[in-house]
Design a protein around this motif. Structure first.
Motif, PDB file in Angstrom:
ATOM      1  N   GLU A   1      -7.500   6.949 -35.230  1.00 50.58           N
ATOM      2  CA  GLU A   1      -6.382   7.389 -34.386  1.00 50.58           C
ATOM      3  C   GLU A   1      -5.381   8.275 -35.121  1.00 50.58           C
ATOM      4  O   GLU A   1      -4.839   9.212 -34.518  1.00 50.58           O
ATOM      5  CB  GLU A   1      -5.686   6.194 -33.702  1.00 50.58           C
ATOM      6  CG  GLU A   1      -5.115   5.126 -34.606  1.00 50.58           C
ATOM      7  CD  GLU A   1      -6.120   4.039 -34.987  1.00 50.58           C
ATOM      8  OE1 GLU A   1      -7.338   4.246 -34.801  1.00 50.58           O
ATOM      9  OE2 GLU A   1      -5.679   2.992 -35.500  1.00 50.58           O
TER      10      GLU A   1
ATOM     11  N   TRP B   1     -14.626  -3.907 -38.949  1.00 54.90           N
ATOM     12  CA  TRP B   1     -14.670  -3.390 -37.583  1.00 54.90           C
ATOM     13  C   TRP B   1     -14.737  -1.884 -37.676  1.00 54.90           C
ATOM     14  O   TRP B   1     -14.431  -1.292 -38.708  1.00 54.90           O
ATOM     15  CB  TRP B   1     -13.434  -3.832 -36.798  1.00 54.90           C
ATOM     16  CG  TRP B   1     -12.236  -2.979 -37.059  1.00 54.90           C
ATOM     17  CD1 TRP B   1     -11.792  -1.952 -36.282  1.00 54.90           C
ATOM     18  CD2 TRP B   1     -11.349  -3.039 -38.172  1.00 54.90           C
ATOM     19  NE1 TRP B   1     -10.674  -1.379 -36.853  1.00 54.90           N
ATOM     20  CE2 TRP B   1     -10.393  -2.021 -38.005  1.00 54.90           C
ATOM     21  CE3 TRP B   1     -11.276  -3.851 -39.311  1.00 54.90           C
ATOM     22  CZ2 TRP B   1      -9.375  -1.785 -38.930  1.00 54.90           C
ATOM     23  CZ3 TRP B   1     -10.266  -3.626 -40.223  1.00 54.90           C
ATOM     24  CH2 TRP B   1      -9.335  -2.603 -40.023  1.00 54.90           C
TER      25      TRP B   1
ATOM     26  N   PHE C   1       2.569  -0.682 -44.423  1.00 55.43           N
ATOM     27  CA  PHE C   1       2.535  -2.112 -44.124  1.00 55.43           C
ATOM     28  C   PHE C   1       3.950  -2.666 -44.097  1.00 55.43           C
ATOM     29  O   PHE C   1       4.796  -2.245 -44.898  1.00 55.43           O
ATOM     30  CB  PHE C   1       1.734  -2.870 -45.190  1.00 55.43           C
ATOM     31  CG  PHE C   1       0.266  -2.574 -45.155  1.00 55.43           C
ATOM     32  CD1 PHE C   1      -0.527  -3.045 -44.122  1.00 55.43           C
ATOM     33  CD2 PHE C   1      -0.319  -1.813 -46.147  1.00 55.43           C
ATOM     34  CE1 PHE C   1      -1.878  -2.765 -44.085  1.00 55.43           C
ATOM     35  CE2 PHE C   1      -1.677  -1.529 -46.115  1.00 55.43           C
ATOM     36  CZ  PHE C   1      -2.454  -2.006 -45.079  1.00 55.43           C
ATOM     37  N   ARG C   2       4.177  -3.629 -43.209  1.00 57.29           N
ATOM     38  CA  ARG C   2       5.430  -4.389 -43.305  1.00 57.29           C
ATOM     39  C   ARG C   2       5.351  -5.213 -44.578  1.00 57.29           C
ATOM     40  O   ARG C   2       4.333  -5.837 -44.850  1.00 57.29           O
ATOM     41  CB  ARG C   2       5.574  -5.326 -42.099  1.00 57.29           C
ATOM     42  CG  ARG C   2       6.207  -4.661 -40.898  1.00 57.29           C
ATOM     43  CD  ARG C   2       6.449  -5.692 -39.821  1.00 57.29           C
ATOM     44  NE  ARG C   2       5.196  -6.220 -39.314  1.00 57.29           N
ATOM     45  CZ  ARG C   2       4.486  -5.646 -38.344  1.00 57.29           C
ATOM     46  NH1 ARG C   2       4.918  -4.558 -37.764  1.00 57.29           N
ATOM     47  NH2 ARG C   2       3.350  -6.178 -37.945  1.00 57.29           N
TER      48      ARG C   2
ATOM     49  N   CYS D   1      -4.336  -8.792 -39.292  1.00 56.11           N
ATOM     50  CA  CYS D   1      -4.577  -8.014 -38.064  1.00 56.11           C
ATOM     51  C   CYS D   1      -4.988  -6.587 -38.429  1.00 56.11           C
ATOM     52  O   CYS D   1      -4.205  -5.864 -39.054  1.00 56.11           O
ATOM     53  CB  CYS D   1      -3.322  -7.976 -37.198  1.00 56.11           C
ATOM     54  SG  CYS D   1      -3.445  -6.756 -35.859  1.00 56.11           S
ATOM     55  N   PRO D   2      -6.206  -6.164 -38.053  1.00 58.13           N
ATOM     56  CA  PRO D   2      -6.667  -4.827 -38.441  1.00 58.13           C
ATOM     57  C   PRO D   2      -5.773  -3.714 -37.913  1.00 58.13           C
ATOM     58  O   PRO D   2      -5.671  -2.659 -38.522  1.00 58.13           O
ATOM     59  CB  PRO D   2      -8.051  -4.723 -37.803  1.00 58.13           C
ATOM     60  CG  PRO D   2      -8.482  -6.109 -37.509  1.00 58.13           C
ATOM     61  CD  PRO D   2      -7.225  -6.891 -37.270  1.00 58.13           C
ATOM     62  N   MET D   3      -5.141  -3.942 -36.782  1.00 64.17           N
ATOM     63  CA  MET D   3      -4.301  -2.909 -36.190  1.00 64.17           C
ATOM     64  C   MET D   3      -2.843  -3.052 -36.623  1.00 64.17           C
ATOM     65  O   MET D   3      -2.004  -2.249 -36.232  1.00 64.17           O
ATOM     66  CB  MET D   3      -4.397  -2.946 -34.659  1.00 64.17           C
ATOM     67  CG  MET D   3      -5.820  -2.950 -34.118  1.00 64.17           C
ATOM     68  SD  MET D   3      -6.959  -1.783 -34.912  1.00 64.17           S
ATOM     69  CE  MET D   3      -6.280  -0.238 -34.381  1.00 64.17           C
ATOM     70  N   GLN D   4      -2.538  -4.107 -37.408  1.00 67.18           N
ATOM     71  CA  GLN D   4      -1.159  -4.376 -37.850  1.00 67.18           C
ATOM     72  C   GLN D   4      -0.218  -4.360 -36.640  1.00 67.18           C
ATOM     73  O   GLN D   4       0.828  -3.699 -36.632  1.00 67.18           O
ATOM     74  CB  GLN D   4      -0.736  -3.367 -38.930  1.00 67.18           C
ATOM     75  CG  GLN D   4      -1.529  -3.543 -40.219  1.00 67.18           C
ATOM     76  CD  GLN D   4      -1.134  -4.818 -40.964  1.00 67.18           C
ATOM     77  OE1 GLN D   4      -0.045  -4.929 -41.510  1.00 67.18           O
ATOM     78  NE2 GLN D   4      -2.018  -5.817 -40.972  1.00 67.18           N
ATOM     79  N   ALA D   5      -0.604  -5.109 -35.616  1.00 63.43           N
ATOM     80  CA  ALA D   5       0.117  -5.105 -34.344  1.00 63.43           C
ATOM     81  C   ALA D   5       1.073  -6.285 -34.195  1.00 63.43           C
ATOM     82  O   ALA D   5       1.821  -6.344 -33.231  1.00 63.43           O
ATOM     83  CB  ALA D   5      -0.890  -5.118 -33.191  1.00 63.43           C
TER      84      ALA D   5
ATOM     85  N   TRP E   1     -11.934  -4.262 -45.152  1.00 67.58           N
ATOM     86  CA  TRP E   1     -10.478  -4.203 -45.079  1.00 67.58           C
ATOM     87  C   TRP E   1      -9.812  -5.552 -45.324  1.00 67.58           C
ATOM     88  O   TRP E   1      -8.691  -5.620 -45.836  1.00 67.58           O
ATOM     89  CB  TRP E   1     -10.066  -3.634 -43.714  1.00 67.58           C
ATOM     90  CG  TRP E   1      -8.611  -3.468 -43.545  1.00 67.58           C
ATOM     91  CD1 TRP E   1      -7.870  -2.384 -43.923  1.00 67.58           C
ATOM     92  CD2 TRP E   1      -7.692  -4.397 -42.975  1.00 67.58           C
ATOM     93  NE1 TRP E   1      -6.548  -2.593 -43.602  1.00 67.58           N
ATOM     94  CE2 TRP E   1      -6.408  -3.812 -43.030  1.00 67.58           C
ATOM     95  CE3 TRP E   1      -7.833  -5.677 -42.415  1.00 67.58           C
ATOM     96  CZ2 TRP E   1      -5.269  -4.461 -42.543  1.00 67.58           C
ATOM     97  CZ3 TRP E   1      -6.699  -6.323 -41.942  1.00 67.58           C
ATOM     98  CH2 TRP E   1      -5.440  -5.713 -42.010  1.00 67.58           C
TER      99      TRP E   1
ATOM    100  N   ASN F   1      -1.720   1.608 -44.366  1.00 70.08           N
ATOM    101  CA  ASN F   1      -2.996   1.208 -43.805  1.00 70.08           C
ATOM    102  C   ASN F   1      -3.944   2.403 -43.724  1.00 70.08           C
ATOM    103  O   ASN F   1      -3.633   3.397 -43.067  1.00 70.08           O
ATOM    104  CB  ASN F   1      -2.733   0.624 -42.405  1.00 70.08           C
ATOM    105  CG  ASN F   1      -3.824  -0.306 -41.945  1.00 70.08           C
ATOM    106  OD1 ASN F   1      -4.617  -0.801 -42.768  1.00 70.08           O
ATOM    107  ND2 ASN F   1      -3.877  -0.567 -40.657  1.00 70.08           N
TER     108      ASN F   1
END
Lengths: 391, 64
Positions: A49, A328, A62-63, B54-58, A293, A42
């Protein structure tokens, strides 16, 4: 013998296309060729962060769905040319790779400007490797000069300020993020950055980098000299399509595809993600590349299904492509979120709040609402998204 | 059953998942994500789409 597919590009689009091929019943061999050494990971955290806390690429991976466990990942390998009619690709080491079906997922790379001066100390931010290099420079008391005031430039500016660096943003634009957000919200975002101590040099270009072996300062076109421990160049992107030249494809801006992401139906070829110039029925079916994205996932899903159909000798789904573009951005504690295509608007109106505080902004053209942006108002955007879907 | 786990430290309440599976994910009145932890197997495709987007891959999707 079962058909085989080669996916060129091991980013999010390549992964989603492979998963979608499997979901659509394709059982042949899949090889994914990627020029980076890593499995698909990602990228957005690289300016936020992960740049702040340290880049650990394994945590960004990525999973992958169990259906792609048998995919052959050929990483650290670059495709340099192709003969699509002969269905072969040539890798940088000279090996040839044959395919029955091809997924073009080669993405984009940062644009570099030819500016005189030392090269060392100039960085871009696209890969985990890039982010690791940049991270080393972002320490208290050092100065970062960021070229470009788009999302990546502004996100890096916010992260660098958080790490204590002095930050200068140099851009030709009148306001940060003006193309996607418009002048008023751009100004609002600028005031947020000013509050956090970012120094803007707008309407300016870099004339020259100064220093010995390593950049130590940046000379602007108005004669201003900015101290620079590091320069981060975030001035747009270039499509990775050189390997497709000589095959008669339309490569004027990425790879032109139809609503099924199909490049060529006789030779089964699809394209996905940042590099695919695709129509969207929500926005007049004008082919556009959308570097958001969510698009590699949306185009990857569609492309995998189309390619599986072509390889079975069937017609792909001819229905419209109508995925909602979304983006975002996190800058400091502010959260921007958008649906639609605010960048194509001809009129922009703040409908709630103010540009330098929490707000909702509507973007319209002569057909009506084309996009919405919320700052710190995420939960209230759903009705606008629905309105955009009903266009 | 589909088992759904959201890493609430990663989640930034962007709510993209809600558009894929609104019977599983929702933003409450304060804009915070709420979700059900188990769903019928028939909902798997939409829930996996929510995890993908999910943008945060949460979001993690498992099987019981």
């Amino acid at each position: 013998m079962a058909a085989s597919v080669v996916v060129v590009g091991a980013g999010l689009g390549g992964l989603r296309a492979a998963e979608s091929l499997r979901a659509a019943g394709f059982e042949g061999a899949i090889t994914v060729v990627g020029d980076e050494p890593s499995m698909p990971y990602n990228r957005p955290p690289l300016s936020k962060e992960a740049l702040s806390a340290g880049v650990h690429v394994a945590e960004l991976e990525f999973r992958r769905k169990p259906s792609v466990a048998d995919v052959n990942w050929q990483l650290g390998s670059q495709v340099i040319s192709s003969d699509l009619a002969a269905r072969t690709l040539t890798l940088a080491d000279g090996t040839q790779l044959a395919f029955d079906g091809l997924v073009i997922a080669s993405g984009i790379r940062p644009r570099r400007l030819p500016i005189p001066g030392p090269e060392t100390g100039r960085h871009v931010l696209r890969t985990a490797h890039d982010a690791m290099n940049v991270r080393n420079y972002l320490t208290p008391g050092r100065s970062a000069v960021i070229m470009g005031a788009g999302f990546i430039g502004c996100e890096v500016a916010a992260t660098a300020r958080g790490l204590g660096s002095e930050v200068h943003v140099v851009a030709l634009d009148e306001q940060p993020m003006i193309r996607p957000l418009g002048a008023e919200l751009g100004l609002g975002m600028r005031s947020r950055h000013l509050k956090h101590g970012v120094d803007f040099h707008l309407g300016r270009t870099v004339r020259e980098f100064l220093g010995g072996d390593h950049v130590t300062s940046v000379l602007l076109d108005d004669g201003t000299e900015l101290p620079a421990s590091v320069v981060i160049e975030a001035v747009g992107s270039v499509c990775n399509v050189e390997w497709l030249q000589g095959n008669g494809l339309d490569l004027t801006d990425g790879v032109l595809v139809d609503q099924g992401m199909v490049v060529h139906s006789e030779i089964p070829i699809v394209a996905v993600g940042d590099v695919a110039r695709h129509p969207n029925s929500l926005f007049g079916n004008i082919p556009r590349r959308i570097e958001h994205w969510n698009m590699p996932t949306e185009t990857g899903r569609r492309a995998g299904a189309s390619l599986a159909a072509l390889l079975r000798g069937e017609q792909p789904d001819q229905g419209p492509f109508s995925a909602m573009p979304a983006f975002w951005s996190d800058q400091y504690a502010y959260k921007l979120q958008s649906f639609g295509m605010p960048g194509i608007a001809t009129s922009i109106q703040i409908v709630d709040g103010s540009a330098d505080d929490a707000c909702i902004v509507e973007y319209c053209d002569d057909t009506g609402l084309v996009g919405v942006v919320g700052v710190d108002r995420t939960a209230e955007l759903a009705p606008y998204r629905k309105q955009l879907l009903d266009r | 059953m589909v088992i759904i786990t959201v890493d609430m430290e990663k989640c930034q309440n962007y709510g993209q998942c809600c558009f894929e599976a609104d019977d599983v994910f929702a933003l409450n009145g304060d804009g915070q994500l709420e979700y059900v932890k188990e769903a019928d197997e028939s909902r798997r495709a939409d829930i996996e789409s929510a995890a993908d987007i999910c943008p945060m891959q949460a979001i993690t999707v498992d099987k019981k």
